[in-house]
Design a protein around this motif. Structure first.
Motif, short mmCIF file in Angstrom:
data_model
loop_
_atom_site.label_atom_id
_atom_site.label_comp_id
_atom_site.label_asym_id
_atom_site.label_seq_id
_atom_site.Cartn_x
_atom_site.Cartn_y
_atom_site.Cartn_z
N VAL A 20 0.81 -1.22 0.00
CA VAL A 20 0.00 0.00 0.00
C VAL A 20 0.85 1.27 0.00
O VAL A 20 1.37 1.69 1.03
CB VAL A 20 -0.97 0.06 1.22
N PRO A 21 0.99 1.90 -1.17
CA PRO A 21 1.62 3.22 -1.22
C PRO A 21 0.66 4.24 -0.60
O PRO A 21 -0.52 4.24 -0.92
CB PRO A 21 1.78 3.50 -2.73
N LEU A 22 1.16 5.06 0.31
CA LEU A 22 0.27 5.98 1.02
C LEU A 22 0.91 7.36 1.18
O LEU A 22 2.14 7.49 1.21
CB LEU A 22 -0.04 5.43 2.42
N LEU A 23 0.04 8.36 1.32
CA LEU A 23 0.50 9.71 1.66
C LEU A 23 0.77 9.76 3.16
O LEU A 23 0.26 8.93 3.92
CB LEU A 23 -0.61 10.72 1.32
N PRO A 24 1.55 10.75 3.61
CA PRO A 24 1.77 10.89 5.05
C PRO A 24 0.44 10.98 5.81
O PRO A 24 -0.47 11.68 5.37
CB PRO A 24 2.54 12.20 5.16
N TYR A 25 0.35 10.28 6.91
CA TYR A 25 -0.83 10.18 7.78
C TYR A 25 -1.97 9.35 7.18
O TYR A 25 -3.04 9.27 7.76
CB TYR A 25 -1.38 11.55 8.19
N GLU A 26 -1.73 8.74 6.02
CA GLU A 26 -2.78 7.85 5.51
C GLU A 26 -2.62 6.48 6.15
O GLU A 26 -1.54 6.08 6.55
CB GLU A 26 -2.68 7.71 3.99
N GLU A 27 -3.72 5.75 6.20
CA GLU A 27 -3.68 4.35 6.63
C GLU A 27 -4.57 3.56 5.69
O GLU A 27 -5.30 4.12 4.88
CB GLU A 27 -4.16 4.22 8.07
N CYS A 28 -4.46 2.24 5.78
CA CYS A 28 -5.30 1.41 4.94
C CYS A 28 -5.61 0.12 5.68
O CYS A 28 -4.74 -0.44 6.35
CB CYS A 28 -4.57 1.08 3.64
#
Ligand code: CDP
Length: 556
Positions: A268-276
């Protein structure tokens, strides 16, 4: 429930609450996740979904990621497995993030970081008139903290550390795990741009740039960096590569920022503070009378997507900024496990054109159905709030991403199937379980063939881990029980690429390599991953580090 003894052992050790049975656990999870329905509809609808969620879990057809199984309906209530946190170029920023990391890992979540914004080692520090210690030294702080947080006593914390290939400290980063003692709580990856691979091909220099002022620090031959990455990966399995431009070509919310990191296992590529939060369909349960049961698969996607969307609403977030991002983009990752078992049951060898075609057929089906379900949910519940800042602007859709292929390291053991999209590792092997205990394991799918073999032949399989030298077995049986190390690296990559085509996030996969592979061959593998449009790649050369799985059993 039809659980294997090892599944039961894992559940007892880490998942079940005091006095809870596995059925109770699935009921607890189904109930907690169905409560989200109350935001949008009636108690009777919530009960209907509770029942559906319960059934697919108790039948081991769909399982959410571990934190959901462990924490749903409990005081902790943190249900996501994957986070990315920012690392700012300031002491305050760094230690804020360390503290948040600790909070997340306590609940079983894994964290990823890009250290690319930190000024390089030896750069000036204005406030103290001193010199900076650089990204690798700060990474050590993260690693130490992870060491002392045992994820609520349930599993070891996992991190992903990313550094841009343009960073002046890139060589130190690439080699930081070579001693095989440092950064044991980190997977590391170099974020490589398209330009980097172009420069490798043209044998040109790459500018290494200080992120603090954007000035060129020094130049290095792109080829030398690729060589160093391949040497380290040959030696210790790290670093992997993130194909960072390919990741950003698929960033659903480019106006919210560029993606610089992924979660620990890369799916999971994510932006800062993102979660999945993730969930996986057990494909081995989607076969009826020797054929793919498409209707059942369609149903499982629909239930899985709704389940994961609900998780966003009932989740207890470790930080308000994470909650804001999670609820703003509503990213979820539905994937699969049991791919190797599925192929074996259909009589298709893993390293075959037929298997690649089947991969595309299955994953495009899942991806399309996931998309449709997300659109349907948007009609019922509204689109994700940032939709107009996304590539879906003006269209109804509930989730910025819907699919992702996770390693399913533990949940595939609970489900009693093969992990993720990985091939069989061995037909018989030893596996280290909790507390380093070793268990001898014979692939259950092989049992019916094993019955007709002599004792000597069984011994041979135990010793070699493979059936390729058992002349008594029909050729097609030997082909379908092909194991990871017999599969040429190109085929591992082709399989990963076939799935990646139809996955919104990324695919977690290990490219298993034989012990005698060369550094040059690993370089070619990294270049092939770029050409095949992967988002990331991880190699593992047999014997390069103590794996969890070892064979042949006899030698031990
Ligand atoms: O099977 P399970 O749900 O336990 O996890 P997985 O599919 O093997 O891993 C999914 C994600 O969980 C990883 O990419 C990490 O983000 C996280 N994870 C972690 O934080 N710590 C671990 N020991 C294992 C996984």
């Amino acid at each position: 429930m039809n659980l294997s003894s090892s599944a039961l052992e894992i559940l007892k050790a880490r998942y079940l609450r005091p006095n809870e049975t596995p059925e109770d656990m699935f009921r607890r999870v189904a109930k907690a996740v169905s409560l989200a329905e109350l935001y949008y509809s009636s108690p009777s609808i919530a009960e209907e979904w509770e029942e559906k969620f319960y059934k697919v879990m108790v039948n081991l057809e769909f399982l959410p990621n571990s934190p959901t199984l462990m924490n749903a309906g409990t005081e902790l209530g943190q249900l996501a497995a994957c986070f990315v946190l920012p690392v700012e170029d300031s002491i305050e920023g760094i230690f804020d993030t360390v503290s948040l990391m600790a909070k997340i890992q306590k609940t079983g979540g894994g964290t990823g970081f890009s250290f690319s914004n930190l000024r390089p080692k030896g750069d000036k520090v204005k406030s103290t008139n001193g010199v900076a210690s650089g990204p690798v030294s700060f990474m050590r702080v993260f690693d130490c903290v992870t060491d002392s947080i045992k994820q609520g006593g349930k599993r070891r914390g996992a991190n992903m550390g990313v550094l841009s290939v343009y960073h002046p400290d890139i060589e130190e980063f690439i080699t930081c795990k070579r001693d095989k003692r440092s950064f044991l709580n980190f997977n590391i990856s170099v974020a490589c741009s398209d330009e980097f691979f172009e420069k490798v091909e043209r044998d040109e220099n790459l500018d290494l740039i200080n992120p603090r002022d954007g000035k060129v620090w020094r130049k290095v031959k792109a080829k030398d960096l690729l060589r160093l990455i391949a040497e380290s990966a040959w030696d210790c399995g790290d670093p992997g590569i993130l194909y960072i431009d390919e990741i950003n070509r698929h960033n659903p919310t480019p106006s919210l920022g560029r993606i610089e990191a992924t979660n620990p296992c890369g799916e999971v590529p994510l932006l800062p503070y993102e979660e999945c939060n993730l969930g996986s369909i057990n494909l081995s349960r989607v076969i009826k009378d020797g054929k793919v049961d498409w209707e059942k698969l369609s149903y499982l996607v629909e239930v899985g997507i709704r389940f994961l969307d609900n998780v966003i609403d009932v989740n207890v977030y470790p930080d308000w900024r994470i909650e804001k991002m999670a609820k703003g983009n509503r990213k979820i990752g539905l994937g699969i496990m049991g791919w190797a078992e599925f192929l074996i049951r259909l009589g298709i060898p893993y390293d075959s054109e037929r298997a690649l075609l089947m991969a595309e057929k299955v994953m495009s089906f899942i991806n399309k159905k996931a998309f449709e379900t997300s659109v349907k949910l948007a009609r019922e519940r509204g689109s994700f709030p940032n939709v107009d800042k996304s590539i879906y602007r003006g269209k109804p859709i509930r989730n910025a991403t819907r699919t992702s292929i996770a390693p399913t390291g533990t949940i595939s053991m609970i489900a009693g199937t093969t992990p993720s999209i990985e091939p069989l590792f061995a037909v018989a092997y030893e596996k280290k379980v909790l507390d380093n205990k070793k268990v001898v394991y014979v692939e259950p799918l092989f049992m019916e063939y094993a019955k007709n073999l002599s004792e000597a032949e069984i011994e041979k399989i135990l010793e070699e881990g493979t059936v390729k030298n058992i002349d008594n077995l029909p050729e097609e049986v030997r082909r379908i029980f092909v194991t990871a190390l017999e599969i040429p690296p190109e085929w591992h990559i082709k399989m990963q690429a076939a799935f990646q085509k139809y996955v919104d996030n990324a695919v977690s996969k290990t490219i298993n390599l034989p012990e005698d592979i060369t550094v040059e061959e690993i370089e070619k593998i990294f270049i092939m991953g770029f050409k095949e449009k992967l988002k990331g790649i991880t190699v593992f050369r047999q014997g390069s580090k103590q794996g969890v799985i070892e064979f042949g059993v006899k030698k031990k």
